[in-house]
Design a protein around this motif. Structure first.
Motif, PDB file in Angstrom:
ATOM      1  N   ALA A   1       0.816  -1.217   0.000  1.00  0.00           N
ATOM      2  CA  ALA A   1       0.000   0.000   0.000  1.00  0.00           C
ATOM      3  C   ALA A   1       0.846   1.262   0.000  1.00  0.00           C
ATOM      4  N   TRP A   2       1.954   1.253   0.755  1.00  0.00           N
ATOM      5  CA  TRP A   2       2.761   2.474   0.834  1.00  0.00           C
ATOM      6  C   TRP A   2       3.364   2.841  -0.519  1.00  0.00           C
ATOM      7  N   ALA A   3       3.714   1.826  -1.357  1.00  0.00           N
ATOM      8  CA  ALA A   3       4.328   2.084  -2.656  1.00  0.00           C
ATOM      9  C   ALA A   3       3.316   2.538  -3.697  1.00  0.00           C
ATOM     10  N   ALA A   4       2.010   2.397  -3.397  1.00  0.00           N
ATOM     11  CA  ALA A   4       0.974   2.814  -4.344  1.00  0.00           C
ATOM     12  C   ALA A   4       0.695   4.305  -4.275  1.00  0.00           C
ATOM     13  N   ASP A   5       1.324   5.007  -3.361  1.00  0.00           N
ATOM     14  CA  ASP A   5       1.153   6.462  -3.245  1.00  0.00           C
ATOM     15  C   ASP A   5       1.483   7.110  -4.591  1.00  0.00           C
ATOM     16  N   PRO A   6       0.532   7.808  -5.234  1.00  0.00           N
ATOM     17  CA  PRO A   6       0.788   8.394  -6.560  1.00  0.00           C
ATOM     18  C   PRO A   6       1.933   9.397  -6.560  1.00  0.00           C
ATOM     19  N   ARG A   7       2.254   9.955  -5.402  1.00  0.00           N
ATOM     20  CA  ARG A   7       3.352  10.923  -5.345  1.00  0.00           C
ATOM     21  C   ARG A   7       4.709  10.256  -5.578  1.00  0.00           C
ATOM     22  N   LEU A   8       4.762   8.937  -5.453  1.00  0.00           N
ATOM     23  CA  LEU A   8       6.016   8.215  -5.664  1.00  0.00           C
ATOM     24  C   LEU A   8       6.211   7.787  -7.114  1.00  0.00           C
ATOM     25  N   ALA A   9       5.265   8.122  -7.965  1.00  0.00           N
ATOM     26  CA  ALA A   9       5.335   7.705  -9.368  1.00  0.00           C
ATOM     27  C   ALA A   9       6.378   8.483 -10.157  1.00  0.00           C
ATOM     28  N   THR A  10       6.809   9.625  -9.639  1.00  0.00           N
ATOM     29  CA  THR A  10       7.805  10.441 -10.335  1.00  0.00           C
ATOM     30  C   THR A  10       9.079  10.520  -9.516  1.00  0.00           C
ATOM     31  N   ARG A  11      10.181  10.792 -10.208  1.00  0.00           N
ATOM     32  CA  ARG A  11      11.462  10.901  -9.522  1.00  0.00           C
ATOM     33  C   ARG A  11      11.444  12.024  -8.499  1.00  0.00           C
TER      34      ARG A  11
ATOM     35  N   ILE B   1      10.799   6.144   2.004  1.00  0.00           N
ATOM     36  CA  ILE B   1      11.049   4.984   1.145  1.00  0.00           C
ATOM     37  C   ILE B   1      12.169   4.132   1.732  1.00  0.00           C
ATOM     38  N   ASP B   2      13.227   4.795   2.205  1.00  0.00           N
ATOM     39  CA  ASP B   2      14.347   4.066   2.790  1.00  0.00           C
ATOM     40  C   ASP B   2      13.905   3.217   3.990  1.00  0.00           C
ATOM     41  N   ALA B   3      13.033   3.773   4.799  1.00  0.00           N
ATOM     42  CA  ALA B   3      12.553   3.034   5.974  1.00  0.00           C
ATOM     43  C   ALA B   3      11.819   1.766   5.557  1.00  0.00           C
ATOM     44  N   GLU B   4      10.986   1.865   4.523  1.00  0.00           N
ATOM     45  CA  GLU B   4      10.246   0.689   4.057  1.00  0.00           C
ATOM     46  C   GLU B   4      11.172  -0.333   3.400  1.00  0.00           C
ATOM     47  N   LEU B   5      12.092   0.151   2.566  1.00  0.00           N
ATOM     48  CA  LEU B   5      13.009  -0.765   1.897  1.00  0.00           C
ATOM     49  C   LEU B   5      13.947  -1.447   2.895  1.00  0.00           C
ATOM     50  N   SER B   6      14.313  -0.733   3.947  1.00  0.00           N
ATOM     51  CA  SER B   6      15.178  -1.331   4.965  1.00  0.00           C
ATOM     52  C   SER B   6      14.488  -2.497   5.647  1.00  0.00           C
ATOM     53  N   ARG B   7      13.208  -2.339   5.955  1.00  0.00           N
ATOM     54  CA  ARG B   7      12.458  -3.443   6.575  1.00  0.00           C
ATOM     55  C   ARG B   7      12.339  -4.621   5.614  1.00  0.00           C
ATOM     56  N   TRP B   8      12.077  -4.323   4.348  1.00  0.00           N
ATOM     57  CA  TRP B   8      11.909  -5.382   3.353  1.00  0.00           C
ATOM     58  C   TRP B   8      13.215  -6.146   3.139  1.00  0.00           C
TER      59      TRP B   8
END
Length: 281
Positions: A144-154, A164-171
């Motif tokens: 769900a967190w990655a579906a945020d439309p604001r993350l669709a652009t650089r 993003i780093d916090a989520e990727l670190s957990r993953w």
């Protein structure tokens, strides 16, 4: 090859890699935003050497064409500044101050090192394009967190890099590093394991290319030594013989180059001037 040049107010100053890394600004942009400058530890030595080699080759070509020789001056600080030129250009052209940003870069987002399962198992990842991001989201399982439309652009991802780093670190912490790298690469994402230098000799790419060459020394035994970072079609290997031992070629040099006979060489040996072991060893 002076540190700062043959003239100027700094001509007599001592210079070495670490002073150059600080004066050129390389240390100023190395490190994390909330920490001090960090010395890169060494790039300025090879930079100075390679710039000098290039200058020498140009001078030799000039002599070949014109018959004229010239003084070639290749300073260490100017070689370092040449490598750090982007910092100067960013400021002069755009008024943009390049600052410390840890493992992040000016383009990719997210870009960082992430700890995977196990001890000191780090993964390097850079998401450069929107296509990269979409591929990563698929691999993540469309959380769900990655579906945020604001993350669709650089731009949107750069603005939310910390989240993003916090989520990727957990993953990443829940996955094995090498398996994760393979999955990322299979989807076209720039990723790599962070290896300790001791692992370089077992790197499958280096093994396949024969970069490390086995050499047997009469004292130290057989070891794999790194070759040179270039190839020539008529050179099979760079190491033709092991490093000489102390005094191994002394008699050869004295006889063939200096013309000394047995008596003179015996006198030198008796006086302790030549030998195969250090005095007192």
């Amino acid at each position: 090859m002076p540190a700062f040049g043959l003239d100027g107010p700094w001509r007599d100053r001592t210079g070495f890699a670490q002073t150059m890394e600080q004066i050129s600004g390389l240390a100023g942009v190395t490190g994390f935003a909330d920490g001090p400058p960090v010395i890169p530890r060494g790039p300025c030595d090879p930079l100075a050497g390679m710039h000098a080699v290039l200058a020498l080759l140009v001078a030799l070509e000039h002599r070949r064409r014109t018959g004229e020789g010239q003084l070639v001056e290749s300073t260490m600080v100017e070689a370092a500044l040449n490598a750090a030129a982007d910092q100067v250009l960013e400021w002069q052209a755009y008024g943009q101050l390049v600052e410390r940003d840890g493992n992040r870069g000016p383009v990719a987002a997210p870009q960082n090192l992430y700890a995977c399962r196990g001890e000191e198992q780090w993964l390097a990842l850079a998401v450069v394009t929107d296509e990269h991001w979409r591929a990563l989201v698929e691999l993540l399982g469309r959380p769900a967190w990655a579906a945020d439309p604001r993350l669709a652009t650089r731009a949107g991802r750069r603005a939310r890099h910390d989240a993003i780093d916090a989520e990727l670190s957990r993953w990443c912490a829940a996955h094995e590093r090498d398996a994760l790298v393979a999955q990322l690469l299979a989807r076209g994402l720039p990723a790599a394991p962070v290896l300790h230098p001791r692992e370089a000799a077992s790197n499958p790419q280096m093994l396949a290319r024969g970069f490390f060459e086995a050499e047997t020394h009469p004292v130290t035994g057989t070891h794999e030594l790194p070759g040179l970072p270039m190839r020539f079609s008529d050179v099979e290997r760079w190491y033709r013989s092991p490093a000489p031992t102390l005094g191994e070629h002394t008699e050869e040099v004295l006889r063939e180059l200096l013309g000394l006979g047995d008596e003179a060489i015996a006198e030198l040996r008796a006086a302790g001037i030549i030998g195969e072991r250090p005095d007192g060893a």
